[in-house]
Write a protein that holds these residues in place. Structure first.
Motif, PDB file in Angstrom:
ATOM      1  N   ARG A 186       0.825  -1.209   0.000  1.00 16.10           N
ATOM      2  CA  ARG A 186       0.000   0.000   0.000  1.00 16.10           C
ATOM      3  C   ARG A 186       0.860   1.259   0.000  1.00 16.10           C
ATOM      4  O   ARG A 186       0.513   2.257  -0.648  1.00 16.10           O
ATOM      5  N   LEU A 187       1.977   1.225   0.719  1.00 14.71           N
ATOM      6  CA  LEU A 187       2.867   2.384   0.725  1.00 14.71           C
ATOM      7  C   LEU A 187       3.435   2.653  -0.664  1.00 14.71           C
ATOM      8  O   LEU A 187       3.605   3.814  -1.070  1.00 14.71           O
ATOM      9  N   GLY A 188       3.751   1.563  -1.393  1.00 16.81           N
ATOM     10  CA  GLY A 188       4.264   1.738  -2.745  1.00 16.81           C
ATOM     11  C   GLY A 188       3.217   2.334  -3.677  1.00 16.81           C
ATOM     12  O   GLY A 188       3.548   3.141  -4.555  1.00 16.81           O
ATOM     13  N   ILE A 189       1.971   1.954  -3.514  1.00 14.71           N
ATOM     14  CA  ILE A 189       0.898   2.479  -4.368  1.00 14.71           C
ATOM     15  C   ILE A 189       0.480   3.871  -3.922  1.00 14.71           C
ATOM     16  O   ILE A 189       0.054   4.695  -4.736  1.00 14.71           O
ATOM     17  N   TYR A 190       0.620   4.141  -2.638  1.00 16.17           N
ATOM     18  CA  TYR A 190       0.226   5.452  -2.090  1.00 16.17           C
ATOM     19  C   TYR A 190       0.950   6.594  -2.797  1.00 16.17           C
ATOM     20  O   TYR A 190       0.358   7.651  -3.081  1.00 16.17           O
ATOM     21  N   SER A 191       2.221   6.394  -3.110  1.00  9.64           N
ATOM     22  CA  SER A 191       3.001   7.457  -3.748  1.00  9.64           C
ATOM     23  C   SER A 191       2.539   7.741  -5.175  1.00  9.64           C
ATOM     24  O   SER A 191       2.896   8.772  -5.753  1.00  9.64           O
ATOM     25  N   ARG A 192       1.725   6.858  -5.744  1.00  3.22           N
ATOM     26  CA  ARG A 192       1.257   7.036  -7.126  1.00  3.22           C
ATOM     27  C   ARG A 192      -0.258   7.209  -7.181  1.00  3.22           C
ATOM     28  O   ARG A 192      -0.885   6.961  -8.220  1.00  3.22           O
ATOM     29  N   ARG A 193      -0.819   7.632  -6.066  1.00  3.83           N
ATOM     30  CA  ARG A 193      -2.277   7.777  -5.989  1.00  3.83           C
ATOM     31  C   ARG A 193      -2.790   8.857  -6.945  1.00  3.83           C
ATOM     32  O   ARG A 193      -3.892   8.738  -7.507  1.00  3.83           O
ATOM     33  N   PHE A 194      -1.999   9.926  -7.156  1.00  8.55           N
ATOM     34  CA  PHE A 194      -2.447  10.985  -8.059  1.00  8.55           C
ATOM     35  C   PHE A 194      -2.395  10.527  -9.511  1.00  8.55           C
ATOM     36  O   PHE A 194      -3.225  10.943 -10.334  1.00  8.55           O
ATOM     37  N   LEU A 195      -1.431   9.662  -9.842  1.00  3.61           N
ATOM     38  CA  LEU A 195      -1.391   9.087 -11.182  1.00  3.61           C
ATOM     39  C   LEU A 195      -2.620   8.233 -11.436  1.00  3.61           C
ATOM     40  O   LEU A 195      -3.206   8.270 -12.526  1.00  3.61           O
ATOM     41  N   ILE A 196      -3.038   7.483 -10.411  1.00  8.02           N
ATOM     42  CA  ILE A 196      -4.248   6.657 -10.531  1.00  8.02           C
ATOM     43  C   ILE A 196      -5.462   7.552 -10.794  1.00  8.02           C
ATOM     44  O   ILE A 196      -6.303   7.254 -11.658  1.00  8.02           O
ATOM     45  N   PHE A 281      -7.983   3.615  -3.801  1.00  3.50           N
ATOM     46  CA  PHE A 281      -7.701   4.940  -4.352  1.00  3.50           C
ATOM     47  C   PHE A 281      -8.607   5.265  -5.528  1.00  3.50           C
ATOM     48  O   PHE A 281      -8.901   6.439  -5.787  1.00  3.50           O
ATOM     49  N   LEU A 282      -9.059   4.246  -6.252  1.00  3.48           N
ATOM     50  CA  LEU A 282      -9.986   4.480  -7.351  1.00  3.48           C
ATOM     51  C   LEU A 282     -11.339   4.974  -6.848  1.00  3.48           C
ATOM     52  O   LEU A 282     -12.015   5.765  -7.524  1.00  3.48           O
ATOM     53  N   GLY A 287     -10.383  15.360  -3.679  1.00  5.79           N
ATOM     54  CA  GLY A 287     -10.103  16.089  -2.438  1.00  5.79           C
ATOM     55  C   GLY A 287      -9.645  15.168  -1.336  1.00  5.79           C
ATOM     56  O   GLY A 287      -8.819  15.568  -0.475  1.00  5.79           O
ATOM     57  N   ASP A 288     -10.121  13.938  -1.323  1.00  7.45           N
ATOM     58  CA  ASP A 288      -9.744  12.994  -0.256  1.00  7.45           C
ATOM     59  C   ASP A 288      -8.294  12.533  -0.395  1.00  7.45           C
ATOM     60  O   ASP A 288      -7.687  12.090   0.585  1.00  7.45           O
ATOM     61  N   LEU A 289      -7.737  12.603  -1.621  1.00  8.73           N
ATOM     62  CA  LEU A 289      -6.367  12.156  -1.832  1.00  8.73           C
ATOM     63  C   LEU A 289      -5.357  13.012  -1.076  1.00  8.73           C
ATOM     64  O   LEU A 289      -4.254  12.560  -0.771  1.00  8.73           O
ATOM     65  N   TYR A 290      -5.718  14.272  -0.804  1.00  7.50           N
ATOM     66  CA  TYR A 290      -4.810  15.174  -0.091  1.00  7.50           C
ATOM     67  C   TYR A 290      -4.912  15.015   1.414  1.00  7.50           C
ATOM     68  O   TYR A 290      -4.086  15.520   2.154  1.00  7.50           O
ATOM     69  N   LYS A 291      -5.922  14.284   1.881  1.00  3.43           N
ATOM     70  CA  LYS A 291      -6.161  14.167   3.309  1.00  3.43           C
ATOM     71  C   LYS A 291      -5.542  12.904   3.919  1.00  3.43           C
ATOM     72  O   LYS A 291      -5.632  12.672   5.116  1.00  3.43           O
TER      73      LYS A 291
END
Length: 292
Positions: A186-196, A281-282, A287-291
């Motif tokens: 999850r930490l690895g995917i977290y850094s690419r949440r905005f790309l998703i 993340f999908l 707005g929730d991605l920044y929180k």
């Protein structure tokens, strides 16, 4: 721009390496748990099958008849290994142990012929021993049957307690291992949440977005499992060098099961964690991605 691209690629590569190493360490722990469970099962079977039952044979029975009796008992479903100890052999063994021949003092051989039998693991319990003893005593060629019932009860009781403790520990460690791998993925995917989120905005399907992450997680799982198996193999070889007798408890079948279990855990946990994390993340709004 190229420098930023190289930095991003290097950062993702470092994440993959870190994920492989951390996942392999957790898989080593899972492999040790599986190995311990299988070894404990074999250890229990080893103790049960080395429990000795001694049947005292009638003095009137000849050696040939004694061997025929042994052959008949050997075909019974509970017999694993059986040996016939004649009066002469018993006298020789006891004379060697005592340092003198008792028959020279008393004028006759005082030791009876006996049958020493090791039971199959499923029959090495108190209830089975009762009817086995009754069946053997029903034969007129056998005068008595002896076994240490208290020792058997104690061994079975201790093995049950040990198996229960090991089972609870295995379940706990499996849960902890799943949580650790899940958090690492999850930490690895977290850094690419905005790309998703960006891919979702341009109309990409959820399956299309998920597949690269799941594929990478699958590769990470395979590589981590391979590294874990290599580490476990080296550890087992070191254990074998120190104590070659370990092969009496562990065969290549158990080692193969450990290897398969490590690969299955590695692939299933990493891909499942990646699938669920990307799905989380999908479903989130921008707005929730920044929180988080």
């Amino acid at each position: 721009m190229r420098r930023k691209s190289r930095n991003a690629s290097g950062h993702r590569g470092l994440q993959v390496v870190t994920l492989c190493i951390s996942t392999s360490m957790v898989l080593v722990l899972l492999g040790l748990v599986v190995f311990s469970v299988l070894t404990a099962h074999n250890l229990s079977k080893y103790f049960r099958e080395n429990f000795m039952v001694t049947a005292v044979v009638n003095d009137t029975l000849t050696v040939n008849d004694g061997h025929l009796l042994v052959r008949d008992i050997y075909h019974r479903p509970y017999a694993k290994q059986i040996d016939y100890i004649s009066k002469e052999q018993a006298n020789r063994e006891q004379s060697k142990a005592l340092g003198s021949d008792p028959s020279e003092f008393i004028g006759f051989n005082p030791f009876p012929a006996t049958i020493e039998m090791q039971l199959k693991a499923d029959y090495a319990n108190k209830d089975s021993l009762k009817w086995i003893s009754k069946e053997l005593k029903a034969n007129p060629a056998i005068t008595d049957v002896d076994y240490q019932v208290d020792l058997m009860d104690k061994v079975n009781s201790n093995l049950r307690k040990f198996s229960l403790i090991l089972l609870v520990l295995a379940l706990l460690l499996t849960f902890i291992s799943f949580a650790l791998i899940n958090n690492t993925v999850r930490l690895g995917i977290y850094s690419r949440r905005f790309l998703i989120h960006t891919m979702k905005l341009v109309g990409a399907s959820w399956g299309f977005i998920r597949w690269p992450f799941v594929r990478r997680a699958l590769i990470v799982g395979v590589v981590a499992a391979f590294l874990a198996c290599c580490f476990l193999s080296v550890g087992f070889y070191g254990l074998y060098v120190q104590n070659p007798g370990i092969l009496t408890l562990v065969s290549w079948v158990e080692l193969a099961i450990v290897g398969v279990a490590v690969f299955v855990f590695g692939i299933v946990i990493t891909t499942l964690s990646s699938y669920l994390s990307v799905g989380k993340f999908l479903r989130m709004r921008a707005g929730d991605l920044y929180k988080i």
